[in-house]
Enzyme design. Structure first.
Site, PDB file in Angstrom:
ATOM      1  N   SER A 193     -26.682 -13.425  30.126  1.00  0.00           N
ATOM      2  CA  SER A 193     -27.431 -14.538  29.508  1.00  0.00           C
ATOM      3  C   SER A 193     -27.139 -14.970  28.282  1.00  0.00           C
ATOM      4  O   SER A 193     -25.944 -15.447  28.111  1.00  0.00           O
ATOM      5  CB  SER A 193     -28.788 -13.950  29.692  1.00  0.00           C
ATOM      6  OG  SER A 193     -29.876 -15.107  29.708  1.00  0.00           O
ATOM      7  N   HIS A 397     -32.145 -13.387  37.813  1.00  0.00           N
ATOM      8  CA  HIS A 397     -31.649 -13.324  36.497  1.00  0.00           C
ATOM      9  C   HIS A 397     -31.745 -11.878  35.662  1.00  0.00           C
ATOM     10  O   HIS A 397     -30.753 -11.317  35.034  1.00  0.00           O
ATOM     11  CB  HIS A 397     -32.332 -14.373  35.672  1.00  0.00           C
ATOM     12  CG  HIS A 397     -31.702 -14.527  34.436  1.00  0.00           C
ATOM     13  ND1 HIS A 397     -30.434 -15.471  34.173  1.00  0.00           N
ATOM     14  CD2 HIS A 397     -31.909 -14.269  33.251  1.00  0.00           C
ATOM     15  CE1 HIS A 397     -30.109 -15.612  32.887  1.00  0.00           C
ATOM     16  NE2 HIS A 397     -30.846 -14.720  32.218  1.00  0.00           N
TER      17      HIS A 397
END
Length: 426
Positions: A193, A397
Site C-alpha cells: 500500500s 487490500h
C-alpha cells in the site's frame, strides 16, 4: 448545561447506532463465515474466547517482543532522516544474508510482516531462508515519533505525507541497511500500500536509488485512484477540505490520536464490545472477503493497527482520487505551490524514472486500489518483471498482509521471484 445535554444526546445516538450495526453486521459476518466454512488461527486451535484468554498478554506487545516470542533474534535500530526525523527499524538479523527491506502501509507498522506468526508472515519466512530482514517504521507511527527539532505535539512534526516518506525515510533506510550489509550493494524491497506509494515517489524524485534496488515487489500498489469505488473513501473525499480545516482548527494534525487511552478504547471496542461492527466497516473500506479474514484475530490486529500517521497524509492521498494522475501535494494556494513546486499547480511524479525491476501484485476486490489503475501503472513503469492479478475475485487490500492463505497465494510467490532474481534467472 445545554452543551452537556447535547453531548449526552449525541453519545446516546452513537451507541445506539453501534449496537444496531453490531447486531446487523454480526448476522452478515456469521452468514459469510458459515458460507465459506470458517477458519482457524495460525496461533492455535480453539474457540475465539479461549484464544483471547490464553493470549491476553500478547495483544499489545512491542514489535521486537512479537519476534522474540517465536524464538527469533530481534534488533532495534534508530535511523536519522536528513530532515530530522528519527526512524525505528526492527531487524531479524542474519549476518551475511541478502538484505531485504519490508515497508508497511498507511496507519500500519513493521508488525505487519510478523503478525501472523512464523508459518505465514513474510518476515519470518524470509529469515528462515537466510535473508537479513529489516522492517521499517515510517515517520509518525508509534515506533517513529522522534524528531531532532520538533515535538510530536507541535504542528510542524506532522507536516508530512507520503512524499516525505519517499524523499527522506526510504533513502535513509536503504543507505543505513547497505552500510551494515557487507558485500551487498543492493537490497530487495517489499512494500504494501503506502509502502509502494512512497517507493514510487523515491524512484521518481531520486532515480539514483534505483541502482540500489535488486527487486521491488509492490503488494496492492497505490498510485492512481481514478477507478476507486469505495463508498467510505469517496464520501470522505467529498468533504476532504472542510474536514481537514476542522481538524486543524481543533489542533488535530495526527490521525488517529495516539495515546494509551485511545488505543485501549479502540482495542476494547473492536475486540470485545462491537467486534462485528468494526469487522463490517473494515470489510466495507478494504473490500468484502470474510473467507480470508480470521475475526478471532481481531484483538491482535486492533492492538497493533492504526499505528498513526498525519492528517496531511490522508489529505494527500485524498487529492489523488479522480485527479487523473499521480501528483505532488496541493497547497490550494498559487503562492505556496510556486514556493514548494515551482509551479502554480502541483506537478506529477515522473514514474518513468522508476527503472529497477518491479513486480506488481493486485486484485479485483481491492477498494483502495483498482486493478484498472494498477494496469495503468504497469504500462508506465519501464521494467515490470511480474504482473500478477489474483485469480480470487474477492481478494482485498488487507489480505496481502492478514489473509488466511497469504503464505500460499502470495508470500511463496514473492519468495520464489526473489530466488530467481538472486540466481540471475530474471
Amino acid at each position: 448545561m445545554l452543551r452537556s445535554c447535547h453531548l449526552r444526546y449525541c453519545y446516546g445516538i452513537l451507541i445506539s447506532i453501534f449496537i444496531f450495526c453490531d447486531t446487523a453486521s454480526g448476522d452478515l459476518i456469521r452468514g459469510g463465515q458459515k458460507y465459506f466454512g470458517g477458519c482457524q488461527s495460525d496461533h492455535g486451535e480453539g474457540s475465539k474466547l479461549s484464544y483471547i484468554v490464553q493470549n491476553i498478554y500478547f495483544l499489545i506487545p512491542t514489535q521486537p517482543d512479537l519476534i522474540k516470542k517465536y524464538g527469533y533474534p530481534a534488533e532495534t535500530h534508530k535511523i536519522q532522516a536528513k530532515d530530522g526525523f528519527v526512524l525505528t527499524a526492527h531487524r531479524i538479523p542474519k549476518p551475511g544474508g541478502q538484505p531485504v527491506l519490508l515497508v508497511h502501509g498507511l496507519l500500519d507498522s513493521s508488525v505487519a510482516y510478523v503478525i501472523l506468526g512464523p508459518k505465514k508472515s513474510l518476515g519470518f519466512l524470509l529469515s528462515d531462508l537466510g535473508y537479513d530482514v529489516w522492517l521499517l517504521n515510517t515517520r509518525g507511527n508509534r515506533y517513529s515519533r522522534k524528531h531532532k527539532r520538533y515535538h510530536r505535539y507541535q504542528p510542524q512534526f506532522w507536516d508530512f505525507s507520503f512524499h516525505e516518506l519517499g524523499m527522506y525515510d526510504l533513502p535513509a533506510a536503504i543507505d543505513y541497511v547497505l552500510a551494515r550489509s557487507k558485500d551487498f550493494e543492493q537490497i530487495h524491497y517489499v512494500g504494501h500500500s503506502q509502502g509502494t506509494t512512497s517507493f514510487f515517489v523515491m524512484g521518481s524524485e531520486k532515480p539514483a536509488y534505483m541502482k540500489k534496488i535488486k527487486l521491488m515487489q509492490a503488494l496492492a500498489p497505490v498510485v492512481f485512484w481514478d477507478y476507486i469505488d469505495s463508498p467510505i473513501i469517496l464520501t470522505f473525499v467529498k468533504y476532504l477540505r472542510p474536514l481537514v480545516f476542522i481538524a486543524k482548527s481543533f489542533g488535530i494534525y495526527e490521525f488517529p490520536p495516539e495515546n494509551e487511552v485511545w488505543r485501549s478504547l479502540i482495542q476494547k471496542i473492536c475486540s470485545f464490545v462491537f467486534q462485528n461492527t468494526c469487522t463490517y466497516f473494515l470489510m466495507e473500506a478494504m473490500g468484502v472477503d470474510y473467507a480470508q479474514f480470521n475475526s478471532s484475530l481481531l484483538p491482535l490486529f486492533t492492538g497493533h493497527a492504526s499505528s498513526g500517521s498525519s492528517v496531511k497524509s490522508l489529505e494527500h492521498f485524498g487529492q489523488q482520487i479522480h485527479s487523473g494522475g499521480f501528483f505532488k501535494y496541493n497547497y490550494y494556494s498559487t503562492w505556496e505551490n510556486r514556493r514548494n513546486h515551482g509551479a502554480d499547480t502541483p506537478p506529477q511524479y515522473k514514474l518513468t524514472n522508476v527503472d529497477c525491476k518491479v513486480a506488481l501484485y493486485y486484485s479485483k476486490n481491492d477498494r483502495l486500489t483498482s486493478d484498472k489503475d494498477v494496469v495503468r501503472l504497469r504500462d508506465i513503469l519501464p521494467n515490470v518483471v511480474l504482473d500478477y492479478l489474483f485469480p480470487d475475485p474477492l481478494y482485498n487490500h488487507i489480505n496481502f498482509i492478514w489473509g488466511n492463505d497469504v503464505k500460499t497465494v502470495l508470500n511463496d510467490r514473492v519468495i520464489e521471484l526473489m530466488r530467481k532474481v538472486d540466481n540471475g534467472e530474471v
